[in-house]
Design a protein around this motif. Structure first.
Motif, PDB file in Angstrom:
ATOM      1  N   UNK B 121       0.842  -1.201   0.000  1.00  0.00           N
ATOM      2  CA  UNK B 121       0.000   0.000   0.000  1.00  0.00           C
ATOM      3  C   UNK B 121       0.875   1.249   0.000  1.00  0.00           C
ATOM      4  N   UNK B 122       1.947   1.230   0.796  1.00  0.00           N
ATOM      5  CA  UNK B 122       2.843   2.393   0.853  1.00  0.00           C
ATOM      6  C   UNK B 122       3.520   2.607  -0.501  1.00  0.00           C
ATOM      7  N   UNK B 123       4.016   1.521  -1.096  1.00  0.00           N
ATOM      8  CA  UNK B 123       4.697   1.664  -2.392  1.00  0.00           C
ATOM      9  C   UNK B 123       3.728   2.219  -3.434  1.00  0.00           C
ATOM     10  N   UNK B 124       2.512   1.668  -3.439  1.00  0.00           N
ATOM     11  CA  UNK B 124       1.523   2.130  -4.425  1.00  0.00           C
ATOM     12  C   UNK B 124       1.226   3.613  -4.217  1.00  0.00           C
ATOM     13  N   UNK B 125       1.151   4.021  -2.952  1.00  0.00           N
ATOM     14  CA  UNK B 125       0.842   5.423  -2.672  1.00  0.00           C
ATOM     15  C   UNK B 125       2.026   6.321  -3.040  1.00  0.00           C
ATOM     16  N   UNK B 126       3.234   5.879  -2.707  1.00  0.00           N
ATOM     17  CA  UNK B 126       4.417   6.713  -2.952  1.00  0.00           C
ATOM     18  C   UNK B 126       4.704   6.858  -4.432  1.00  0.00           C
ATOM     19  N   UNK B 127       4.552   5.779  -5.187  1.00  0.00           N
ATOM     20  CA  UNK B 127       4.882   5.856  -6.609  1.00  0.00           C
ATOM     21  C   UNK B 127       3.667   6.261  -7.430  1.00  0.00           C
ATOM     22  N   UNK B 128       2.515   6.361  -6.790  1.00  0.00           N
ATOM     23  CA  UNK B 128       1.237   6.598  -7.467  1.00  0.00           C
ATOM     24  C   UNK B 128       1.160   5.795  -8.760  1.00  0.00           C
ATOM     25  N   UNK B 129       1.532   4.558  -8.633  1.00  0.00           N
ATOM     26  CA  UNK B 129       1.549   3.670  -9.800  1.00  0.00           C
ATOM     27  C   UNK B 129       0.799   2.394  -9.401  1.00  0.00           C
ATOM     28  N   UNK B 130      -0.521   2.366  -9.643  1.00  0.00           N
ATOM     29  CA  UNK B 130      -1.289   1.213  -9.195  1.00  0.00           C
ATOM     30  C   UNK B 130      -0.855  -0.092  -9.861  1.00  0.00           C
ATOM     31  N   UNK B 131      -0.093   0.028 -10.949  1.00  0.00           N
ATOM     32  CA  UNK B 131       0.339  -1.178 -11.642  1.00  0.00           C
ATOM     33  C   UNK B 131       1.155  -2.093 -10.733  1.00  0.00           C
ATOM     34  N   UNK B 132       1.795  -1.526  -9.729  1.00  0.00           N
ATOM     35  CA  UNK B 132       2.628  -2.362  -8.871  1.00  0.00           C
ATOM     36  C   UNK B 132       1.785  -3.317  -8.034  1.00  0.00           C
ATOM     37  N   UNK B 133       0.496  -3.024  -7.924  1.00  0.00           N
ATOM     38  CA  UNK B 133      -0.377  -3.930  -7.173  1.00  0.00           C
ATOM     39  C   UNK B 133      -0.415  -5.309  -7.820  1.00  0.00           C
ATOM     40  N   UNK B 134      -0.005  -5.366  -9.093  1.00  0.00           N
ATOM     41  CA  UNK B 134       0.031  -6.655  -9.772  1.00  0.00           C
ATOM     42  C   UNK B 134       0.971  -7.622  -9.062  1.00  0.00           C
ATOM     43  N   UNK B 135       1.949  -7.070  -8.368  1.00  0.00           N
ATOM     44  CA  UNK B 135       2.906  -7.920  -7.666  1.00  0.00           C
ATOM     45  C   UNK B 135       2.365  -8.389  -6.320  1.00  0.00           C
ATOM     46  N   UNK B 136       1.251  -7.784  -5.897  1.00  0.00           N
ATOM     47  CA  UNK B 136       0.740  -8.058  -4.556  1.00  0.00           C
ATOM     48  C   UNK B 136       0.524  -9.549  -4.281  1.00  0.00           C
ATOM     49  N   UNK B 137      -0.172 -10.292  -5.163  1.00  0.00           N
ATOM     50  CA  UNK B 137      -0.398 -11.700  -4.846  1.00  0.00           C
ATOM     51  C   UNK B 137       0.901 -12.473  -4.658  1.00  0.00           C
ATOM     52  N   UNK B 138       1.888 -12.193  -5.514  1.00  0.00           N
ATOM     53  CA  UNK B 138       3.166 -12.896  -5.407  1.00  0.00           C
ATOM     54  C   UNK B 138       3.833 -12.566  -4.084  1.00  0.00           C
ATOM     55  N   UNK B 139       3.896 -11.251  -3.791  1.00  0.00           N
ATOM     56  CA  UNK B 139       4.566 -10.838  -2.559  1.00  0.00           C
ATOM     57  C   UNK B 139       3.839 -11.415  -1.347  1.00  0.00           C
ATOM     58  N   UNK B 140       2.513 -11.388  -1.382  1.00  0.00           N
ATOM     59  CA  UNK B 140       1.739 -11.910  -0.251  1.00  0.00           C
ATOM     60  C   UNK B 140       1.987 -13.401  -0.070  1.00  0.00           C
ATOM     61  N   UNK B 141       2.018 -14.153  -1.173  1.00  0.00           N
ATOM     62  CA  UNK B 141       2.218 -15.595  -1.072  1.00  0.00           C
ATOM     63  C   UNK B 141       3.603 -15.914  -0.538  1.00  0.00           C
ATOM     64  N   UNK B 142       4.607 -15.295  -1.161  1.00  0.00           N
ATOM     65  CA  UNK B 142       5.974 -15.539  -0.696  1.00  0.00           C
ATOM     66  C   UNK B 142       6.096 -15.112   0.762  1.00  0.00           C
ATOM     67  N   UNK B 143       5.475 -13.967   1.088  1.00  0.00           N
ATOM     68  CA  UNK B 143       5.534 -13.446   2.446  1.00  0.00           C
ATOM     69  C   UNK B 143       4.895 -14.383   3.454  1.00  0.00           C
ATOM     70  N   UNK B 144       3.785 -15.034   3.076  1.00  0.00           N
ATOM     71  CA  UNK B 144       3.124 -15.962   3.990  1.00  0.00           C
ATOM     72  C   UNK B 144       4.034 -17.147   4.287  1.00  0.00           C
ATOM     73  N   UNK B 145       4.732 -17.644   3.235  1.00  0.00           N
ATOM     74  CA  UNK B 145       5.671 -18.752   3.439  1.00  0.00           C
ATOM     75  C   UNK B 145       6.791 -18.311   4.383  1.00  0.00           C
ATOM     76  N   UNK B 146       7.341 -17.100   4.120  1.00  0.00           N
ATOM     77  CA  UNK B 146       8.366 -16.568   5.016  1.00  0.00           C
ATOM     78  C   UNK B 146       7.817 -16.449   6.429  1.00  0.00           C
ATOM     79  N   UNK B 147       6.593 -15.965   6.523  1.00  0.00           N
ATOM     80  CA  UNK B 147       5.967 -15.785   7.827  1.00  0.00           C
ATOM     81  C   UNK B 147       5.871 -17.095   8.595  1.00  0.00           C
ATOM     82  N   UNK B 148       5.490 -18.153   7.889  1.00  0.00           N
ATOM     83  CA  UNK B 148       5.382 -19.461   8.536  1.00  0.00           C
ATOM     84  C   UNK B 148       6.760 -19.921   9.011  1.00  0.00           C
ATOM     85  N   UNK B 149       7.779 -19.749   8.138  1.00  0.00           N
ATOM     86  CA  UNK B 149       9.131 -20.150   8.534  1.00  0.00           C
ATOM     87  C   UNK B 149       9.593 -19.343   9.735  1.00  0.00           C
ATOM     88  N   UNK B 150       9.322 -18.024   9.672  1.00  0.00           N
ATOM     89  CA  UNK B 150       9.727 -17.137  10.762  1.00  0.00           C
ATOM     90  C   UNK B 150       9.041 -17.556  12.062  1.00  0.00           C
TER      91      UNK B 150
END
Lengths: 367, 177, 129
Positions: B121-150
């Motif tokens: 959300x911060x990146x999208x707001x700072x760059x005012x480029x909603x296109x980056x939201x396309x990466x959201x599912x990937x980042x969220x998925x990878x992040x959840x795996x990291x979260x579980x490991x953490x």
């Protein structure tokens, strides 16, 4: 142990506070001055076009509004001297006294006329402030008096005989004389450039360091963007709607002035003719140049050169450009399916946008 | 009951390790500079389950400020603040309210998802480029795996610390007593 | 696994799925690439890929040498270079923002960029016409 009484946490909080403080200090130092900057913009109709001026400085918004009032007063005042549509302007007076007597003009008008003559010499007559009779003949850009047929060859020759930059003379300081009756000054190709330069000087003396002056598409970037980055100035796409850029570039303390065939035209018998005339043929220019944008520190020169380059064509313009250090150019030419952008080597941060092709060769004019 | 000195030392160690973990993970290329997987979040999480909410916030905040001072990247700072504003309250809430019914791993996964959502959300707001939201599912998925490991890692470390130091509070006593 | 773990994992999954659906619907991922060429750290040009005809090549004369880029569809490759070693010829074709083709001897960096704030004229301060 409850953590509100824990000296450990207090130590942490103290550490945290100093870290935040240090971070803030660091950010403030790295971001430069922490002064509050204000921006005011105003858009209005002046000089028969849309004028937009935006100023940024550490002055209050009220002070900036006062400066903008001064800017628009200045534009009105200068237009009153330079317009050929205004019968009481100094230019109209010089025109009215053509072949009769010299007219004393204000130092400002004299300055424009001197610059115009200088560019006429420099471009070997490709730019000519005495183009008036030809413009009047074709009535380009004047919707009220539309022609239905092309001017005849004899009409063109007659008008052309009255186009001669050399016959405009400064007989005494600030006194100008058109040598023959019927001659007519038309400063359409230089006046806006001069006025934007005057606005810049006014803003700089008022202490504004960052401003954008847009006189109907003649853009003058004063300083850089308020955040210190260079201004990004686009060039109108010749085949797309107003506001769609074909390319953009970074500009600081320079004007970007475009002359294009698409800008204004006259329609005669269903065919469109551009408003840019060749002072040597008395006819609208031909060739595959769609527009020329001149980037130069002096907008007066830039304005006149953009028109001259359209008349001269790309190749001759480039020869002349070699003798003009500090002047850079973006040519947009029609070379097939998409317009082609060719920029000289000194254009910084060129981006070609909106389905245009780019001339891949980088030019050797670079220092 | 542990000594104040011991607690201070452990929290300082956590902050330092969090800082190191944050730097190590910045070596991994992600689509945007400043976006993190959240590996460093293991330490605020540990602080939360061993000491309490205040300590967790302190560790996270110290790491944030230190990494900004070291790297000087305001963009990364903004990303992390956005992420932490989402993840810290969520993990504190989950731990305090449902701590008995939720494993540390699950809390960590939720916290990582919230962290990444905040960052994006911060990146999208700072760059005012909603296109980056396309990466959201990937980042969220990878992040959840990291979260579980953490979370798994945090659980293990907690158990290890509890075994060695019997005085350490267990998960039933989140705030130190 | 504790009693409520399953519910929390499901909630995470649900949240991710919703975000994924939103981005899929809004099509935020689509966008045209810009070919950006920098020499010695300075941007020489940035060209919209779709504006270049497939199969076209761009010849660059930078750093005292010559490099030739081939554009085929959405991929950009270095096809010839007179640099010593020719390492840039071995680099993977560019298809996305990730990675870059670098020709160190000629100080050239070629990248694809998705974002171009100038394109929708949002990043442009004024247009000269």
């Amino acid at each position: 142990m409850r953590h509100k009484t824990s000296p450990g946490i207090q130590t942490f909080l103290a550490f945290l506070l100093s870290a935040v403080f240090a971070a803030g200090l660091f950010y403030r130092l790295s971001a430069g001055e922490g002064l509050k900057m204000n921006t005011r913009s105003r858009e209005s109709i002046a000089m028969d076009t849309v004028v937009r001026v935006s100023v940024t400085s550490d002055k209050t918004p009220e002070e900036l509004d006062g400066i903008l009032d001064g800017v628009f007063e200045l534009i009105e005042r200068l237009d009153g001297k330079l317009s050929m549509h205004n019968a009481t302007s100094e230019i109209s007076l010089v025109n009215a006294n053509a072949g009769r007597e010299a007219v004393r003009v204000s130092p400002e008008t004299a300055e424009v006329l001197r610059s115009a003559l200088e560019i006429t010499r420099l471009t070997d007559g490709a730019f000519d402030p005495t183009i008036g009779p030809v413009t009047a003949l074709w009535q380009a850009g004047d919707a009220k008096k539309t022609r239905h047929e092309l001017p005849s060859d004899s009409e063109i020759l007659e008008a052309l005989s009255l186009v001669d930059g050399k016959s405009l003379k400064e007989t005494a300081p600030n006194e100008f004389y058109l040598a023959r009756e019927g001659m007519r000054l038309d400063l359409g190709g230089i006046a806006k450039g001069y006025v934007s330069a005057a606005v810049r000087n006014f803003l700089e003396s008022a202490g504004v360091e960052s401003a954008l002056i847009d006189l109907g598409g003649n853009v003058l970037a004063v300083g850089s963007r308020p955040n210190g980055e260079p201004w990004r100035i686009g060039v109108q796409h010749p085949l797309q709607s107003r506001g769609a850029p074909i390319c953009s570039m970074s500009v600081e303390n320079a004007s970007v002035i475009t002359a294009g065939v698409y800008e204004r035209f006259v329609e005669i018998g269903g065919k469109r003719y551009t408003h840019i005339f060749d002072p040597r043929t008395g006819r609208p220019i031909e060739g595959n140049l769609l527009s020329v944008s001149v980037v130069a520190a002096d907008p007066t020169i830039g304005d006149a050169l953009s028109t001259a380059f359209m008349v001269m064509g790309e190749n001759r313009s480039k020869l002349l450009l070699k003798e003009l250090p500090g002047v850079e150019t973006v040519f947009v030419s029609d070379k097939g399916s998409t317009p082609t952008v060719t920029a000289t080597g000194g254009i910084i941060g060129l981006k070609v946008l909106n389905r245009a092709s780019v001339n891949a060769e980088r030019h050797e004019e670079q220092r | 009951m542990r000594s104040r000195t011991e607690k201070t030392a452990i929290l300082a160690l956590f902050s330092a390790l969090a800082l190191a973990a944050g730097m190590i993970e910045s070596w991994f290329p992600l689509p945007f500079p400043g976006v993190r997987l959240g590996l460093a979040n293991v330490f605020p999480l540990l602080a939360l389950i061993i000491f309490g909410a205040g300590e967790a916030v302190a560790v996270a905040a110290v790491r944030l400020c230190m990494s900004f001072l070291l790297a000087g990247n305001p963009f990364a700072l903004a990303c992390s603040i956005g992420g932490l504003l989402c993840s810290l309250p969520l993990s504190i809430l989950l731990y305090k309210k449902f701590g008995t019914d939720l494993s540390v791993t699950a809390i960590s996964a939720a916290s990582a998802t919230a962290f990444n959502a905040g960052q994006i959300a911060v990146v999208a707001a700072l760059t005012s480029e909603p296109a980056i939201l396309a990466y959201a599912p990937v980042i969220l998925s990878v992040g959840a795996v990291t979260g579980i490991s953490v979370g798994y890692l945090a659980d293990k470390i907690r158990n290890r610390l509890s075994l060695e130091k019997r005085a350490l509070p267990t998960k039933e006593t989140p705030a130190s007593k | 696994m504790k009693s409520k773990d399953k519910a929390l994992y499901l909630a995470i999954l649900f949240f991710t799925a919703i975000v994924w659906m939103i981005t899929a619907i809004s099509g935020g991922g689509a966008g045209e690439f810009f070919l950006e060429i920098t020499a010695d750290g300075k941007s020489i040009k940035s060209v919209e890929l779709s504006g270049i005809e497939p199969g076209a090549s761009i010849t660059l004369h930078e750093g005292g040498g010559m490099n030739e880029l081939l554009i085929s569809g959405n991929a950009v490759r270095m096809i010839s270079s007179d640099c010593p070693g020719g390492d840039c010829l071995k680099m993977a074709p560019l298809v996305s923002e990730r990675g870059a083709i670098v020709c160190l001897p000629h100080r050239l960096v070629i990248k694809l960029r998705r974002k171009d704030e100038d394109r929708n004229s949002g990043g442009i301060d004024a247009i000269s016409y």
